[in-house]
Write a protein that holds these residues in place. Structure first.
Motif, mmCIF file in Angstrom:
data_model
loop_
_atom_site.group_PDB
_atom_site.id
_atom_site.type_symbol
_atom_site.label_atom_id
_atom_site.label_comp_id
_atom_site.label_asym_id
_atom_site.label_seq_id
_atom_site.Cartn_x
_atom_site.Cartn_y
_atom_site.Cartn_z
ATOM 1 N N GLU A 181 104.054 53.041 67.245
ATOM 2 C CA GLU A 181 104.151 52.872 68.704
ATOM 3 C C GLU A 181 103.397 53.985 69.430
ATOM 4 N N ALA A 182 103.476 55.199 68.918
ATOM 5 C CA ALA A 182 102.775 56.320 69.555
ATOM 6 C C ALA A 182 101.265 56.099 69.526
ATOM 7 N N PHE A 183 100.740 55.610 68.402
ATOM 8 C CA PHE A 183 99.306 55.336 68.337
ATOM 9 C C PHE A 183 98.912 54.238 69.323
ATOM 10 N N LEU A 184 99.745 53.243 69.489
ATOM 11 C CA LEU A 184 99.472 52.192 70.484
ATOM 12 C C LEU A 184 99.521 52.775 71.895
ATOM 13 N N ARG A 185 100.558 53.554 72.177
ATOM 14 C CA ARG A 185 100.709 54.141 73.513
ATOM 15 C C ARG A 185 99.598 55.143 73.820
ATOM 16 N N SER A 186 99.037 55.768 72.793
ATOM 17 C CA SER A 186 97.980 56.760 73.025
ATOM 18 C C SER A 186 96.712 56.117 73.588
ATOM 19 N N LYS A 187 96.629 54.794 73.502
ATOM 20 C CA LYS A 187 95.477 54.070 74.052
ATOM 21 C C LYS A 187 95.812 53.367 75.362
ATOM 22 N N SER A 188 96.987 53.655 75.889
ATOM 23 C CA SER A 188 97.443 53.039 77.136
ATOM 24 C C SER A 188 96.560 53.464 78.309
ATOM 25 N N LYS A 189 96.455 52.587 79.278
ATOM 26 C CA LYS A 189 95.727 52.923 80.513
ATOM 27 C C LYS A 189 96.571 53.829 81.409
#
Length: 181
Positions: free
Chosen positions: A7-15
């Motif tokens: 989840e952190a890796f996904l969130r690290s690409k958040s706008k």
């Protein structure tokens, strides 16, 4: 890799900049120690080194630098040139953040330590025509200090001192020496 890391890796690409930043900090914290899931993200991070978003390039370089100690297959030996390329990114802030993290690669093994020392010494000496070269030089000396603090290798300190002694401008020579006090 647990769900929280994924989840952190996904969130690290958040706008959302705050969400992205918090995830970035979390990933850096988790990867400070050796982990067993490096290869689950390794190829994606290598790809992100050339992402159109400079934040993603910088973060990928920093994550990979942290993951070098979690690389039993020694992929970093082959992938290092791709990572070092980001230390000369067209966006100076991206280049600088990447450069400030690469010392951690030298913690992985003796061969990588020597490659990092050679790279940093060469860039210190030959990077004089780079924009902001005095900041780059400062970061290189700071990187060597970090490596020295972790490894206690006197050769690292000696190399740093020899590089500092090549600096003609007393203002910068003093600034670089202050790192070692």
């Amino acid at each position: 890799m647990d769900d929280q890391i994924k989840e952190a890796f996904l969130r690290s690409k958040s706008k959302d900049k705050q969400e992205s930043y918090e995830a970035y900090l979390y990933i850096l914290q988790v990867t400070e120690k050796q982990i067993d899931w490096a290869y689950e993200v390794w190829d994606d991070l290598l790809e992100s080194l050339s992402d159109k978003d400079n934040h993603q390039r910088s973060r990928a370089a920093q994550y990979l630098a942290n993951l070098a100690k979690s690389d039993p297959e020694k992929r970093m030996h082959a992938d290092l040139p791709k990572l070092l390329e980001v230390t000369k990114d067209k966006q100076f802030v991206t280049a600088r953040h990447s450069l400030q993290a690469i010392w951690k690669i030298g913690l992985a093994d003796g061969v990588l330590k020597e490659k990092m020392m050679t790279y940093m010494a060469d860039r210190f000496i030959n990077g004089i025509n780079e924009k902001n070269y005095t900041l780059i030089r400062f970061d290189i000396i700071q990187n060597m200090k970090h490596l020295y603090d972790q490894l206690g290798d006197e050769a690292i300190k000696q190399t740093a001192m020899e590089l500092i002694d090549t600096v003609v401008d007393d203002k910068y020579k003093k600034k670089y020496k202050s790192v070692w006090r």
